[in-house]
Design a protein around this motif. Sequence first.
Motif, PDB file in Angstrom:
ATOM      1  N   PRO A 221       0.840  -1.201   0.000  1.00 47.09           N
ATOM      2  CA  PRO A 221       0.000   0.000   0.000  1.00 47.09           C
ATOM      3  C   PRO A 221       0.876   1.252   0.000  1.00 47.09           C
ATOM      4  CG  PRO A 221      -0.465  -1.426   1.907  1.00 47.09           C
ATOM      5  CD  PRO A 221       0.735  -1.969   1.240  1.00 47.09           C
ATOM      6  N   ARG A 222       0.335   2.338  -0.573  1.00 48.66           N
ATOM      7  CA  ARG A 222       1.086   3.601  -0.472  1.00 48.66           C
ATOM      8  C   ARG A 222       1.267   3.967   0.988  1.00 48.66           C
ATOM      9  NH1 ARG A 222      -0.033   8.605   0.776  1.00 48.66           N
ATOM     10  NH2 ARG A 222      -2.271   8.238   0.820  1.00 48.66           N
ATOM     11  N   VAL A 223       0.192   3.728   1.758  1.00 47.40           N
ATOM     12  CA  VAL A 223       0.274   4.059   3.173  1.00 47.40           C
ATOM     13  C   VAL A 223      -0.627   3.107   3.963  1.00 47.40           C
ATOM     14  CG1 VAL A 223      -1.585   5.789   3.055  1.00 47.40           C
ATOM     15  CG2 VAL A 223       0.134   5.989   4.832  1.00 47.40           C
ATOM     16  N   VAL A 224      -0.152   2.719   5.139  1.00 48.35           N
ATOM     17  CA  VAL A 224      -0.989   1.966   6.086  1.00 48.35           C
ATOM     18  C   VAL A 224      -1.306   2.916   7.232  1.00 48.35           C
ATOM     19  CG1 VAL A 224      -1.163  -0.023   7.624  1.00 48.35           C
ATOM     20  CG2 VAL A 224       0.171  -0.199   5.505  1.00 48.35           C
ATOM     21  N   VAL A 225      -2.583   3.129   7.473  1.00 45.79           N
ATOM     22  CA  VAL A 225      -2.996   4.080   8.510  1.00 45.79           C
ATOM     23  C   VAL A 225      -3.684   3.311   9.631  1.00 45.79           C
ATOM     24  CG1 VAL A 225      -4.367   6.128   9.023  1.00 45.79           C
ATOM     25  CG2 VAL A 225      -3.349   5.855   6.756  1.00 45.79           C
ATOM     26  N   GLN A 226      -3.257   3.595  10.853  1.00 42.64           N
ATOM     27  CA  GLN A 226      -3.850   2.942  12.026  1.00 42.64           C
ATOM     28  C   GLN A 226      -4.497   4.031  12.885  1.00 42.64           C
ATOM     29  OE1 GLN A 226      -1.184   0.915  14.842  1.00 42.64           O
ATOM     30  NE2 GLN A 226      -2.198  -0.975  14.254  1.00 42.64           N
ATOM     31  N   PRO A 227      -5.749   4.382  12.587  1.00 43.32           N
ATOM     32  CA  PRO A 227      -6.369   5.487  13.322  1.00 43.32           C
ATOM     33  C   PRO A 227      -6.685   5.112  14.765  1.00 43.32           C
ATOM     34  CG  PRO A 227      -7.947   4.486  11.822  1.00 43.32           C
ATOM     35  CD  PRO A 227      -6.647   3.797  11.582  1.00 43.32           C
ATOM     36  N   THR A 228      -6.614   6.127  15.637  1.00 44.08           N
ATOM     37  CA  THR A 228      -6.981   5.910  17.041  1.00 44.08           C
ATOM     38  C   THR A 228      -8.304   6.594  17.368  1.00 44.08           C
ATOM     39  OG1 THR A 228      -5.763   7.865  17.754  1.00 44.08           O
ATOM     40  CG2 THR A 228      -4.562   5.787  17.765  1.00 44.08           C
ATOM     41  N   SER A 229      -8.884   7.273  16.381  1.00 50.78           N
ATOM     42  CA  SER A 229     -10.154   7.965  16.619  1.00 50.78           C
ATOM     43  C   SER A 229     -10.909   8.058  15.297  1.00 50.78           C
ATOM     44  CB  SER A 229      -9.903   9.380  17.150  1.00 50.78           C
ATOM     45  OG  SER A 229      -9.294  10.160  16.131  1.00 50.78           O
ATOM     46  N   LEU A 230     -12.189   8.386  15.410  1.00 51.93           N
ATOM     47  CA  LEU A 230     -12.993   8.546  14.193  1.00 51.93           C
ATOM     48  C   LEU A 230     -12.486   9.726  13.368  1.00 51.93           C
ATOM     49  CD1 LEU A 230     -16.545   7.840  15.666  1.00 51.93           C
ATOM     50  CD2 LEU A 230     -15.145   6.336  14.245  1.00 51.93           C
ATOM     51  N   ASP A 231     -12.008  10.777  14.031  1.00 55.07           N
ATOM     52  CA  ASP A 231     -11.474  11.927  13.288  1.00 55.07           C
ATOM     53  C   ASP A 231     -10.254  11.516  12.467  1.00 55.07           C
ATOM     54  OD1 ASP A 231     -13.412  13.660  14.100  1.00 55.07           O
ATOM     55  OD2 ASP A 231     -12.251  14.492  15.774  1.00 55.07           O
ATOM     56  N   GLU A 232      -9.392  10.687  13.057  1.00 55.33           N
ATOM     57  CA  GLU A 232      -8.212  10.236  12.309  1.00 55.33           C
ATOM     58  C   GLU A 232      -8.611   9.319  11.155  1.00 55.33           C
ATOM     59  OE1 GLU A 232      -5.005  10.496  15.997  1.00 55.33           O
ATOM     60  OE2 GLU A 232      -5.439   8.547  15.092  1.00 55.33           O
ATOM     61  N   LEU A 233      -9.614   8.495  11.399  1.00 54.94           N
ATOM     62  CA  LEU A 233     -10.103   7.628  10.316  1.00 54.94           C
ATOM     63  C   LEU A 233     -10.648   8.493   9.179  1.00 54.94           C
ATOM     64  CD1 LEU A 233     -10.896   4.811   9.232  1.00 54.94           C
ATOM     65  CD2 LEU A 233     -13.034   5.016  10.519  1.00 54.94           C
ATOM     66  N   ARG A 234     -11.438   9.504   9.543  1.00 57.08           N
ATOM     67  CA  ARG A 234     -12.024  10.395   8.527  1.00 57.08           C
ATOM     68  C   ARG A 234     -10.915  11.095   7.740  1.00 57.08           C
ATOM     69  NH1 ARG A 234     -14.964  12.951  11.681  1.00 57.08           N
ATOM     70  NH2 ARG A 234     -16.843  11.745  11.327  1.00 57.08           N
ATOM     71  N   ALA A 235      -9.892  11.562   8.424  1.00 60.67           N
ATOM     72  CA  ALA A 235      -8.802  12.270   7.733  1.00 60.67           C
ATOM     73  C   ALA A 235      -8.141  11.358   6.699  1.00 60.67           C
ATOM     74  CB  ALA A 235      -7.779  12.767   8.759  1.00 60.67           C
ATOM     75  N   ALA A 236      -7.959  10.092   7.056  1.00 58.89           N
ATOM     76  CA  ALA A 236      -7.319   9.147   6.125  1.00 58.89           C
ATOM     77  C   ALA A 236      -8.214   8.875   4.921  1.00 58.89           C
ATOM     78  CB  ALA A 236      -6.997   7.842   6.857  1.00 58.89           C
ATOM     79  N   VAL A 237      -9.515   8.732   5.171  1.00 57.29           N
ATOM     80  CA  VAL A 237     -10.456   8.456   4.075  1.00 57.29           C
ATOM     81  C   VAL A 237     -10.537   9.655   3.132  1.00 57.29           C
ATOM     82  CG1 VAL A 237     -12.910   8.085   3.570  1.00 57.29           C
ATOM     83  CG2 VAL A 237     -11.804   6.769   5.390  1.00 57.29           C
TER      84      VAL A 237
END
Length: 205
Positions: free
Chosen positions: A20-36
């Motif tokens: 993957p270009r990047v693997v993101v491991q969010p710790t919050s919904l805001d971080e998940l949203r930022a990655a999406v």
Amino acid sequence: MTTTDTAPWTNWAGNVRATPRVVVQPTSLDELRAAVVEAARRGERVRVAGAGHSFAPLCATEGTLLDCSLLAGIETIDTETGAATIWAGTRIYDLGEPLLARGRALANQGDIDRQAIAGAVSTGTHGTGRGHGSFSSMVRAVEMMDADGALVTIDGADPARLRAASLSLGLFGALTRVTLHTVPAYKLREQSRALSFDACLDGFL
Ligand SMILES: Cc1cc2nc3c(=O)[nH]c(=O)nc-3n(C[C@H](O)[C@H](O)[C@H](O)COP(=O)(O)OP(=O)(O)OC[C@H]3O[C@@H](n4cnc5c(N)ncnc54)[C@H](O)[C@@H]3O)c2cc1C
């Protein structure tokens, strides 16, 4: 949030590999949203991984891989209705004791307990026994993040969408919380005996 650029990813069995270009491991919904939202801005495909125990290339991507392991824990257990709301990355092995403490249990499960609950739900992971449904059949509601970064709740008011979201192979959005039906806690008794093949088939069917 942990992000790892162009990290090789392999499933548990080692038969699926991706970069993957990047693997993101969010710790919050805001971080998940930022990655999406960032993936959408780049026009990238997004895949979501649970515990990586699928043998099929369901999580492989060259774009953004979301690892929801840190969105974990049991949020609520309603002992009246039996509904338990669980964060998507929660491993099945972390469910038994908290459910038992509230007098509840999963109705059934597969032969390992390493999966993330969202991963098990999304592939219809099942145990044995004709009378038992899969993890997908236990789902009463899901919360998921769509491609715009919006949080969507789907429940029995929209049964067709709930069925789609309950066995989606990760193609419907990133599940953030699932609400599962649980059953009163029970004890299992193991019985082992040798049977002929025919007797086994007769007993099974
Ligand atoms: C040793 C072993 C034993 C097994 N035994 C059984 C068994 O008894 N019965 C059975 O039915 N299966 C069994 N399986 C298969 C396994 O249960 C499934 O492949 C399950 O999906 C793995 O869960 P996971 O958390 O590792 O998910 P992953 O493999 O990481 O992902 C599976 C799917 O879920 C999606 N997904 C994961 N998290 C999310 C999320 N947050 N939002 C949206 N989609 C998501 C992924 O995109 C992917 O499509 C076994 C596998 C192994 C390796």
